[in-house]
Design a protein around this motif. Structure first.
Motif, mmCIF file in Angstrom:
data_model
loop_
_atom_site.group_PDB
_atom_site.id
_atom_site.type_symbol
_atom_site.label_atom_id
_atom_site.label_comp_id
_atom_site.label_asym_id
_atom_site.label_seq_id
_atom_site.Cartn_x
_atom_site.Cartn_y
_atom_site.Cartn_z
ATOM 1 N N ARG A 88 35.090 27.052 13.770
ATOM 2 C CA ARG A 88 35.120 25.637 14.156
ATOM 3 C C ARG A 88 36.205 24.961 13.340
ATOM 4 O O ARG A 88 36.307 25.172 12.133
ATOM 5 C CB ARG A 88 33.774 24.984 13.861
ATOM 6 N N HIS A 89 37.018 24.138 14.011
ATOM 7 C CA HIS A 89 38.076 23.400 13.332
ATOM 8 C C HIS A 89 38.189 22.020 13.955
ATOM 9 O O HIS A 89 38.309 21.892 15.178
ATOM 10 C CB HIS A 89 39.415 24.138 13.463
ATOM 11 N N GLN A 94 41.956 14.456 16.320
ATOM 12 C CA GLN A 94 41.393 15.066 17.518
ATOM 13 C C GLN A 94 40.061 14.419 17.836
ATOM 14 O O GLN A 94 39.287 14.076 16.939
ATOM 15 C CB GLN A 94 41.187 16.573 17.331
ATOM 16 N N ASP A 95 39.800 14.249 19.144
ATOM 17 C CA ASP A 95 38.550 13.628 19.569
ATOM 18 C C ASP A 95 37.340 14.477 19.208
ATOM 19 O O ASP A 95 36.295 13.960 18.838
ATOM 20 C CB ASP A 95 38.557 13.384 21.084
ATOM 21 N N THR A 123 36.042 26.208 23.279
ATOM 22 C CA THR A 123 35.781 24.877 23.827
ATOM 23 C C THR A 123 36.485 23.835 22.977
ATOM 24 O O THR A 123 36.603 23.984 21.756
ATOM 25 C CB THR A 123 34.266 24.545 23.881
ATOM 26 N N GLN A 124 36.952 22.816 23.646
ATOM 27 C CA GLN A 124 37.476 21.636 22.960
ATOM 28 C C GLN A 124 37.211 20.458 23.880
ATOM 29 O O GLN A 124 37.606 20.483 25.048
ATOM 30 C CB GLN A 124 38.959 21.752 22.643
ATOM 31 N N ASN A 125 36.500 19.479 23.330
ATOM 32 C CA ASN A 125 35.978 18.379 24.142
ATOM 33 C C ASN A 125 35.130 19.008 25.246
ATOM 34 O O ASN A 125 34.260 19.792 24.949
ATOM 35 C CB ASN A 125 37.101 17.479 24.648
ATOM 36 N N ASP A 126 35.392 18.718 26.498
ATOM 37 C CA ASP A 126 34.601 19.320 27.568
ATOM 38 C C ASP A 126 35.343 20.450 28.273
ATOM 39 O O ASP A 126 34.850 20.984 29.267
ATOM 40 C CB ASP A 126 34.200 18.238 28.587
ATOM 41 N N ASP A 127 36.528 20.826 27.791
ATOM 42 C CA ASP A 127 37.273 21.934 28.364
ATOM 43 C C ASP A 127 36.729 23.243 27.791
ATOM 44 O O ASP A 127 36.420 23.333 26.607
ATOM 45 C CB ASP A 127 38.766 21.821 28.047
#
Length: 165
Positions: A88-89, A94-95, A123-127
């Motif tokens: 996790r980063h 970043q949002d 995953t990043q945000n909802d992507d």
């Protein structure tokens, strides 16, 4: 006490895993594991047993985590393995955090590149991206995906991209 200092030199460079801001790099590094095997000559530290390494917005988890350093003594790679190894980063500005899973997670420090291998998910945000092998370039926010993984059956690439708000 002398044996402890080289061990700390293997752990302390994990600060490079967090984005280079003063508040994040000054955050304490917390390591939890059942066992540590240190090889000073090889420049490796191997943590085993439900390993959890944290510093500020960076977290690395796995059944086994190997920390490797280069000839200059700097952290070069961190390799987490397990059924669901995790990284996790949260980058500044970043949002939401980037979260990645795989049977093997490799963080290449100098390149600031993450490899997620075998049953990979990012995953990043909802992507969301899944596949056999995913690479994430932290500074450029670039994802590269492949379906093939050596020694495993093909794991097709799947993506879910949310529309811009």
């Amino acid at each position: 006490m002398k044996a402890l200092i080289p061990a700390l030199l293997l752990v302390l460079p994990l600060a490079a895993m967090a984005q280079n801001t003063s508040s994040q790099s000054q955050a304490p590094i917390e390591v939890e594991a059942d066992r540590l095997d240190l090889d000073q000559r090889a420049g490796t530290a191997v943590y085993t047993g439900d390993v959890d390494i944290r510093q500020g917005p960076m977290q690395l988890r796995g059944d086994r985590v190997e920390i490797q350093r280069n000839d200059a003594g700097e952290l070069s790679r961190a390799i987490a393995t397990g059924e669901r190894a995790y990284l996790r980063h949260q980058g500044e500005g970043q949002d939401g955090p980037m979260e990645g899973w795989g049977r093997r997670v490799i963080y290449h420090v100098a390149e600031r590149r993450v490899e997620l291998i075998d049953q990979a998910e990012l995953t990043q945000n909802d992507d969301r991206f899944t596949g056999g092998r995913l690479e994430y370039f932290i500074d450029r926010e670039v994802v590269q995906a492949r379906s093939d993984v050596e020694g495993s059956q093909t794991q097709r690439i799947r993506m879910t991209l949310q529309p811009e708000q």
